[in-house]
Design an enzyme around this catalytic site. Structure first.
Site, PDB file in Angstrom:
ATOM      1  CG  HIS A  54     -18.743  47.115   1.739  1.00  0.00           C
ATOM      2  ND1 HIS A  54     -18.349  46.470   0.582  1.00  0.00           N
ATOM      3  CD2 HIS A  54     -18.819  48.432   1.411  1.00  0.00           C
ATOM      4  CE1 HIS A  54     -18.178  47.360  -0.381  1.00  0.00           C
ATOM      5  NE2 HIS A  54     -18.472  48.564   0.088  1.00  0.00           N
ATOM      6  CG  HIS A  56     -20.644  51.481   0.945  1.00  0.00           C
ATOM      7  ND1 HIS A  56     -19.276  51.621   0.820  1.00  0.00           N
ATOM      8  CD2 HIS A  56     -21.004  52.244   2.011  1.00  0.00           C
ATOM      9  CE1 HIS A  56     -18.827  52.433   1.770  1.00  0.00           C
ATOM     10  NE2 HIS A  56     -19.849  52.813   2.505  1.00  0.00           N
ATOM     11  CG  ASP A  58     -21.333  50.687  -4.585  1.00  0.00           C
ATOM     12  OD1 ASP A  58     -21.462  50.871  -3.359  1.00  0.00           O
ATOM     13  OD2 ASP A  58     -20.212  50.652  -5.136  1.00  0.00           O
ATOM     14  CG  HIS A  59     -20.552  46.790  -2.754  1.00  0.00           C
ATOM     15  ND1 HIS A  59     -19.490  46.116  -3.307  1.00  0.00           N
ATOM     16  CD2 HIS A  59     -20.273  48.109  -2.893  1.00  0.00           C
ATOM     17  CE1 HIS A  59     -18.597  46.989  -3.752  1.00  0.00           C
ATOM     18  NE2 HIS A  59     -19.049  48.211  -3.506  1.00  0.00           N
ATOM     19  CG  HIS A 112     -14.564  50.749   1.838  1.00  0.00           C
ATOM     20  ND1 HIS A 112     -14.308  51.879   1.094  1.00  0.00           N
ATOM     21  CD2 HIS A 112     -15.782  50.299   1.418  1.00  0.00           C
ATOM     22  CE1 HIS A 112     -15.336  52.105   0.272  1.00  0.00           C
ATOM     23  NE2 HIS A 112     -16.236  51.160   0.443  1.00  0.00           N
ATOM     24  CG  ASP A 131     -15.939  48.962  -2.633  1.00  0.00           C
ATOM     25  OD1 ASP A 131     -15.847  48.216  -3.625  1.00  0.00           O
ATOM     26  OD2 ASP A 131     -16.832  49.815  -2.499  1.00  0.00           O
ATOM     27  CG  HIS A 169     -15.922  49.796  -7.495  1.00  0.00           C
ATOM     28  ND1 HIS A 169     -16.987  50.529  -7.959  1.00  0.00           N
ATOM     29  CD2 HIS A 169     -16.159  49.574  -6.182  1.00  0.00           C
ATOM     30  CE1 HIS A 169     -17.833  50.749  -6.965  1.00  0.00           C
ATOM     31  NE2 HIS A 169     -17.356  50.174  -5.869  1.00  0.00           N
TER      32      HIS A 169
HETATM   33 FE    FE Z   1     -18.352  50.135  -3.920  1.00  0.00          FE
HETATM   34 ZN    ZN Z   2     -18.068  50.556  -0.814  1.00  0.00          ZN
END
Ligand code: FE
Ligand code: ZN
Length: 253
Positions: A54, A56, A58-59, A112, A131, A169
């Protein structure tokens, strides 16, 4: 297939994969360039593909720099073509593609985010859930509806029990406390707690889990457990209502 876990940022995991027959190397959700580049250098010194679950940060945070350095192609969900940095290949729900000789299937699991996907390796019995499904938990519902998240989790739940789950995570310990609070009589949770303590003590990731373990322990897959319904005081609620209540409670846990 070899899988290397790369800890990134505070609590993210990126995953480096290699198909041993063809020496094809792929990375899933590179959170940041530094640790991913370091691992690629140590192991293979090449990168062919970047897969994103996805959009985001942090990905996808390592997308641009890794692509520039290694000339890797970036694959992500078609509806996120404007949100995944430097995307090259647009994937559809159910689409099958290859990493060298490995077959991968895209599973659309919104909730999400509206464009979240999982990567499923049926033959190798591995799924990367980003996530959406965590060990002992699930992601927050940011862009989708509770119903979508519920259905997405059920799609993953229906995979074979011995499928290994690699998620985005390291939230397992915090998730465990929530599961125990609302499913106090679950004997599998007590066993899981011991296993987790041993791994955490050794500084090891709690990942991967399996579908079977998550069905036994993850409260977000246990919406029809009488013990959970009792703890929530919602004896006659529907599965979706139980899931929704759990997700709301977890947001403030
Ligand atoms: Fe994340
Ligand atoms: Zn995420």
């Amino acid at each position: 297939m070899d899988i290397e876990i790369i800890p990134c940022l505070n609590d993210n995991y990126s995953y480096l994969l290699k198909d041993n027959q063809t020496d094809t190397v792929a990375i899933i959700d590179p959170s940041e360039f530094g640790p991913c580049d370091k691992k690629i250098n140590q192991k293979y010194k090449k990168l062919d593909l970047i897969l994103n679950t996805h959009h985001h940060f942090d990905h996808v945070g390592g997308n641009a720099e890794l692509k520039k350095k290694y000339g890797a192609k970036i694959l992500g969900f078609e509806n996120d073509k404007k949100r995944i940095p430097e995307i090259d290949t647009l994937l559809k729900d159910g689409q099958e593609f290859k990493i060298g000789n490995l077959n991968v299937k895209t599973i659309f699991i919104p909730g999400h985010t509206s464009g979240h996907i999982a990567f499923y390796f049926e033959k190798e019995k591995v799924v990367f859930t980003g996530d959406t499904l965590f060990s002992l938990g699930c992601g927050r519902v940011f862009e989708g509806t509770y119903q979508q998240m519920f259905e997405s989790l059920n799609k993953i739940k229906s995979l074979p029990g011995d499928t290994k789950i690699y998620c985005g995570h390291e939230y397992t310990k915090n998730n465990l406390g929530f599961c125990i609070k609302f499913n106090p009589n679950n004997k599998y949770l007590k066993y899981k707690e011991k296993m987790l303590e041993a791994k955490i003590k050794d500084g090891k990731p709690t990942i991967p889990s399996t579908i079977k373990e998550e069905i036994q322990t993850n409260i977000f897959l246990r919406y029809n457990d009488v013990d959970v319904k009792d703890a929530l005081n919602l004896k006659n609620a529907s599965d979706l209502e139980i899931f929704t209540k759990l997700r709301d409670l977890k947001d403030n846990f």
